[in-house]
Design a protein around this motif. Sequence first.
Motif, mmCIF file in Angstrom:
data_model
loop_
_atom_site.group_PDB
_atom_site.id
_atom_site.type_symbol
_atom_site.label_atom_id
_atom_site.label_comp_id
_atom_site.label_asym_id
_atom_site.label_seq_id
_atom_site.Cartn_x
_atom_site.Cartn_y
_atom_site.Cartn_z
ATOM 1 N N UNK A 107 62.264 4.833 -65.597
ATOM 2 C CA UNK A 107 62.094 5.075 -64.162
ATOM 3 C C UNK A 107 61.619 6.503 -63.939
ATOM 4 N N UNK A 108 60.516 6.659 -63.220
ATOM 5 C CA UNK A 108 60.069 7.985 -62.803
ATOM 6 C C UNK A 108 60.794 8.336 -61.508
ATOM 7 N N UNK A 109 61.533 9.418 -61.534
ATOM 8 C CA UNK A 109 62.315 9.851 -60.374
ATOM 9 C C UNK A 109 61.424 10.516 -59.325
ATOM 10 N N UNK A 110 62.013 10.728 -58.149
ATOM 11 C CA UNK A 110 61.353 11.525 -57.115
ATOM 12 C C UNK A 110 60.702 10.722 -56.016
ATOM 13 N N UNK A 111 60.919 11.173 -54.766
ATOM 14 C CA UNK A 111 60.282 10.500 -53.632
ATOM 15 C C UNK A 111 59.989 11.454 -52.476
ATOM 16 N N UNK A 112 60.229 12.758 -52.647
ATOM 17 C CA UNK A 112 59.880 13.745 -51.618
ATOM 18 C C UNK A 112 58.711 14.578 -52.135
ATOM 19 N N UNK A 113 57.530 13.983 -52.146
ATOM 20 C CA UNK A 113 56.408 14.642 -52.796
ATOM 21 C C UNK A 113 55.249 14.958 -51.879
ATOM 22 N N UNK A 114 54.534 16.016 -52.237
ATOM 23 C CA UNK A 114 53.302 16.392 -51.538
ATOM 24 C C UNK A 114 52.302 16.878 -52.579
ATOM 25 N N UNK A 115 51.028 16.667 -52.280
ATOM 26 C CA UNK A 115 50.003 17.099 -53.221
ATOM 27 C C UNK A 115 48.613 16.841 -52.675
ATOM 28 N N UNK A 116 47.656 16.692 -53.577
ATOM 29 C CA UNK A 116 46.263 16.485 -53.195
ATOM 30 C C UNK A 116 45.750 15.163 -53.768
ATOM 31 N N UNK A 117 45.026 14.438 -52.943
ATOM 32 C CA UNK A 117 44.394 13.210 -53.422
ATOM 33 C C UNK A 117 43.392 13.566 -54.513
ATOM 34 N N UNK A 118 43.488 12.869 -55.642
ATOM 35 C CA UNK A 118 42.566 13.132 -56.751
ATOM 36 C C UNK A 118 41.575 11.991 -56.938
ATOM 37 N N UNK A 119 41.999 10.758 -56.715
ATOM 38 C CA UNK A 119 41.106 9.595 -56.787
ATOM 39 C C UNK A 119 41.498 8.607 -55.699
ATOM 40 N N UNK A 120 40.522 7.873 -55.195
ATOM 41 C CA UNK A 120 40.810 6.820 -54.213
ATOM 42 C C UNK A 120 40.332 5.486 -54.768
ATOM 43 N N UNK A 121 41.092 4.444 -54.473
ATOM 44 C CA UNK A 121 40.727 3.116 -54.931
ATOM 45 C C UNK A 121 39.781 2.418 -53.974
ATOM 46 N N UNK A 122 39.343 1.255 -54.371
ATOM 47 C CA UNK A 122 38.429 0.458 -53.561
ATOM 48 C C UNK A 122 39.047 0.168 -52.188
ATOM 49 N N UNK A 123 38.249 0.315 -51.160
ATOM 50 C CA UNK A 123 38.701 -0.011 -49.813
ATOM 51 C C UNK A 123 39.341 1.131 -49.062
ATOM 52 N N UNK A 124 39.554 2.269 -49.708
ATOM 53 C CA UNK A 124 40.187 3.422 -49.044
ATOM 54 C C UNK A 124 39.100 4.254 -48.376
ATOM 55 N N UNK A 125 39.156 4.346 -47.061
ATOM 56 C CA UNK A 125 38.130 5.075 -46.312
ATOM 57 C C UNK A 125 38.685 6.251 -45.514
#
Length: 370
Positions: free
Chosen positions: A60-78
């Motif tokens: 299990x990867x812990x953590x749920x209070x996160x902020x950062x920068x988008x690095x890649x977007x998937x299909x359909x993300x506009x």
Amino acid sequence: MATEGRAAILEAPGEPAVIRDIVVDAPGPNEVLVKIVASGVCHTDLTVKVLNGNGMAFPIVLGHEGAGYVEQVGEGVTHLKPGDPVVIAYRVPCENCPACRRGDPRHCYMALRPGQRIHRKSDGATCSQVLRCGTFATHTVVHAKAAIKMPEEMPLDKACLIACGVVTGVGATMNTTPVAAGSRVAVIGCGGVGLSVIQGAKLRHARQIIAVDVNPTKLEWARDFGATHTVNAKEVDPVQEVRRLTEDGWDGGVEYAFEATGIPKCTEQAVKMLAYGGTATTIGFPAATDSVNLNLGDMATGVYWNKAALHVCHCGDALPSLDFPLLAQLYLQGKLDLDSMVTRKIRLEDVEDAFHQMETGDVIRSVIEF
């Protein structure tokens, strides 16, 4: 294209979190890959550890209070592009459940979730992500609607706190149980969520905000964040003291009582603190076997004669797309104090120490900086 990184992982029940190399798949349709800049260490992450994964499959990867920068977007993300600063929401309306279909997305039964894209590098094992986030990692993949764009001027080491503790506490006073201006409020438990409730009550122009805790340091913090009165529950009966502080010739009590501990007795106390027609709101994370005993017939504090109501708050009943930018603007306008909530800045390797500090020390939030 896959991305390599590192994460704090629970590998087995009863074991401490360890730092492992990970491989993160490219985002799928309607998903984004986020490079994490900062992540708050929330009590829920410790609870997942204490409850041996709380039903999630290891690792299990812990953590749920996160902020950062988008690095890649998937299909359909506009609506997002690489480089956009974002806060990750762990609870985004699914749009299909009965609540969403009846136009009440704040009470969504479910939440949009990404595919499982994170793998332990050593053996390729697929990792679960706490609350669909997994932000104790250099990179994570989330549903695109769970990545909420932030103003460029918003510092991400403060913005990450919005994701859970702050939106839960402030949202409790704005969404779950809207506090009326000029009302009286009691807040039981003055950790990160409770202090956010206090800030929310202040933003809602409550005239009296009574903070209740057993830790003198936390009560000092409560005053700093806007409490007008404090009650040390180790020294006095908190119900009697709150009712004394609010005595108005009608038996006293508060219009709103918020419990932010997860302790059943505190929920019972919140109900007993209410004035006639008041509302208690329980926020803390209970165990599966927890229950409360509520008196019905007492003329002053019983649920029936006092016409008391009980609400339950999940993540401030937030709509992240609306509430996260609002909280960011309140911070930028100097109306919401996030700076003072960051007690410690730590490295990813310090997660276990942060858990220990949470249990034994005086800490509001430790924030991991990547």
